[in-house]
Scaffold this active site. Structure first.
Site, PDB file in Angstrom:
ATOM      1  N   THR A  92       0.834  -1.205   0.000  1.00  0.00           N
ATOM      2  CA  THR A  92       0.000   0.000   0.000  1.00  0.00           C
ATOM      3  C   THR A  92       0.871   1.259   0.000  1.00  0.00           C
ATOM      4  OG1 THR A  92      -1.766  -1.146   1.171  1.00  0.00           O
ATOM      5  CG2 THR A  92      -1.766   1.250   1.283  1.00  0.00           C
ATOM      6  N   LYS A 110       7.374   6.757  22.813  1.00  0.00           N
ATOM      7  CA  LYS A 110       7.578   7.598  23.999  1.00  0.00           C
ATOM      8  C   LYS A 110       6.246   8.061  24.573  1.00  0.00           C
ATOM      9  CE  LYS A 110      12.022   9.179  22.140  1.00  0.00           C
ATOM     10  NZ  LYS A 110      12.628  10.252  21.333  1.00  0.00           N
ATOM     11  N   HIS A 161     -10.400   1.023   4.534  1.00  0.00           N
ATOM     12  CA  HIS A 161      -9.253   1.149   3.632  1.00  0.00           C
ATOM     13  C   HIS A 161      -9.868   1.656   2.329  1.00  0.00           C
ATOM     14  CE1 HIS A 161      -5.538   0.687   1.741  1.00  0.00           C
ATOM     15  NE2 HIS A 161      -5.301  -0.594   1.865  1.00  0.00           N
TER      16      HIS A 161
END
Lengths: 315, 315, 315
Positions: free
Chosen positions: B62, B91, B141
């Site tokens: 993709t 993080k 999608h």
């Protein structure tokens, strides 16, 4: 001369290249790369062209060498640096499916690195886009072989009458095998294989060389041949492929290039290494003008890939 | 006609697209992509534009399809292929912060792949830069859905009066859900859901289709419907989302496309697959002209993304 | 004025930059970046130039900021986002060898992120290509320091007479150290260090600031100083470097920026953060106009890098 040799425009294995093509096509064009001042608009001959670099295993140096070559020509790069981990390979797709899919994204060339021997040839057999093999496992790495012979040619002006010491892990080193194939095409070649008995060059290469008139000999002591050769071609131990020995165990022999080897070498010789270098060349050697592994040899790699891209994409 | 449909210029979900937009805007422009000979300077309509491809999970196919579309238009790409592992996500940064930061780097479009359903809509709600959803977990999608309907349209010239067999893991397959949404907008559609009972299409989609006049039926044997459909849309089992069944356990049914299915299919039909293909289509099928999953369907993906980028960035 | 200060054209540490260079060269040029409408062909001053971004540890934000700056100027980028894992680093190659190799691929600039303090200086000492330090472990991140002072300058028109509260993990935060170095070059600076006793600013910086006439004081309660400062510079706890404390344990003090802090702050102040933000700034603060960490500060980063690239590559 027609440069559409066997397999062209795919670049799959060292055996593809004839002596004639190497000398009449490849060397002159690569030499020309040195003269080209980069970044001039007139050099952007691959402007609008797109390279896919599809690497199933890490090799930042090789990938960068191809991509920088493409950028210097003004082209674009679409890349993945760990297809084996990231791509649909993990979902079970075959290389064949992947190559067919990449074809339909309409790149101009695909540079492929894969862990399995023969994968590049398989890719080339189904790809309508040129495939360049950037290493297929224990198989081949043909552009490394070309840059190696070019590096020698650039220094000595010829590949005939050259003596080479190939040193280290000759059993699993891919580069010494490919280089041997190419050297076998030239005249009055002498090769000294320098390795411990656990890492000897395999028989197939030795038979090939003998058949092509190359004089070969084997030793486990680099000091015995360092004064006889034009080229010391040092290699890294391929621990990831199973070889392992202590380079500093002098019961095994003498394999490290250090100042004592420099003292033995003839003045006009060169020291090569496919990199990365670990400890098989002592860093004290780096500043010697004969040490070209981090400098001219790397740049020859860039020029080699620029030349090949030009041949394939803008002939 | 105004193509600024709901959410435009963000592309978030299949439900965004009206039949009118699909037929009057999307199909003609995408068809036009086929004619465009690439690499001509006159086609570099996105020269100077920059796409960010920000992928939190791997999807090389993709990502490459979007990036190649951008490169064919002459644009640039700034990319990460595993933001989830590499970026400040580890993080503890939220997607919202990340999108705001990316906005201020002034890209022209952001292509986002994220593991959580709804993430693309969240991103679009705060982004001043167009967001294209390249897959949000079990969510949508939408460009896959567009390329799928375009592939069918390209073959049959219409989306009305089409019969489709959707095969395999219909419970967790994202593509069959989105394709169902789009097919529901057309006339005289018939869909056969072919799956084992452990992987049935969910109720919401079936209700949606019935409400839109689509005739649906369910079976566990592809052989019973293979001779009735224009399209076999095969899918991969989404093991990473928890489905698992043995495709070759004929107590469950018959789901594999092989030569025996080819024998049943009508001559003019097509076999599609969102890829990667594992073993649910036997490779013996690949050479049949009806097998377009590795060829025309992939290329339709490239053309779809080229068309969308043109609409958004150079309307 | 000659901008070839100590180390130029390498950018290695905050101490390199003189007040004169910052005010007369850096600020005006960076300010100019705001005016440049991107994508105009007349701005593609780095067309044909190539940046290598070589990151040994993940930092997508920093990498993207540099790469987007390069793309906005029309240049190209050859990148790796995890050299430590993927490159020949894993095979044992030294940074020195890597830098020499990258040099011979003929990039125009190398942006380096490495986990070891001093690595950028080492790289610069042997590189003929400009090195930009994008963070070397607990060492420096000089372009972050420049973008931080530029952000303050952009808001207040000067760096003299500024009061700053630096908050959080001052012991292991790299950015507060670099920012302190630069602030020490200006007049009438007052810095309040706000941290728990386990994460105090180290002595070397406090001594440096006192020597340069900066008034400093320490507290563990942000509420006591929030009404006195022009800038609150909040930081993330560097857990990966060993600091850890519960920000909401009020036995340790008060370190979180929330609405109650906003209420105390003067109207014209700003809140900065080097990002990524975790929970040390409550998201309720984001919509306040004084909160510029996700907006103007990020954009200052882009402009700072664009300005530096212009200075180095197209002076």
């Amino acid at each position: 001369m027609d440069n559409k040799f066997d397999g062209w425009p795919h670049i799959i294995k060292a055996q593809q290249f004839s002596r004639e093509w190497i000398e009449k096509e490849f060397f002159p064009l690569t030499k020309n790369m040195e003269k080209i001042s980069k970044n001039g608009l007139e050099n952007r001959i691959l402007f609008g062209k797109i390279m896919i670099t599809f690497f199933y295993e890490p090799s930042t140096r090789t990938r960068f060498s191809f991509e920088m070559a493409m950028f210097h020509w003004g082209g674009q790069v679409c890349q993945t640096e760990n297809a084996g981990e990231f791509s649909s390979a993990v979902k079970g797709e075959t290389l064949k499916d992947t190559i067919l899919v990449l074809n339909r994204l309409r790149p101009d060339v695909i540079v492929l690195r894969h862990h399995e021997e023969g994968s590049a040839a398989l890719a080339a057999s189904i790809s309508s886009v040129p495939i360049i093999n950037a290493g297929d496992g224990i198989g081949q790495h043909p552009t490394q072989a070309l840059l190696d012979v070019y590096t020698i040619y650039k220094k000595f002006g010829t590949l005939d009458d050259i003596s080479v010491a190939m040193v280290g892990d000759l059993m699993n080193g891919r580069t010494v095998r490919s280089l041997s194939y190419l050297l076998g095409k030239f005249k009055n070649i002498r090769i000294y294989f320098v390795s411990p008995s656990c890492a000897r060059m395999k028989t197939d290469i030795k038979e090939y060389l003998e058949k092509h008139g190359v004089v070969i000999s084997e030793t486990n002591d680099l000091r015995l041949v360092a004064n006889k050769v034009n080229v010391i071609y040092q290699t890294r131990t391929q621990k990831e492929r199973g070889t392992n020995f202590d380079k500093n165990d002098h019961n095994l022999g003498y394999f490290v290039v250090d100042n004592s080897i420099l003292d033995l070498m003839i003045k006009d010789a060169i020291i090569m290494h496919p990199l990365p270098r670990v400890d098989e060349i002592n860093t004290e050697v780096d500043k010697d003008p004969r040490a070209i592994y981090l400098t001219d040899q790397v740049e020859s790699g860039l020029h080699t890939r620029m030349a090949l891209l030009k041949m394939i994409l803008a002939p």
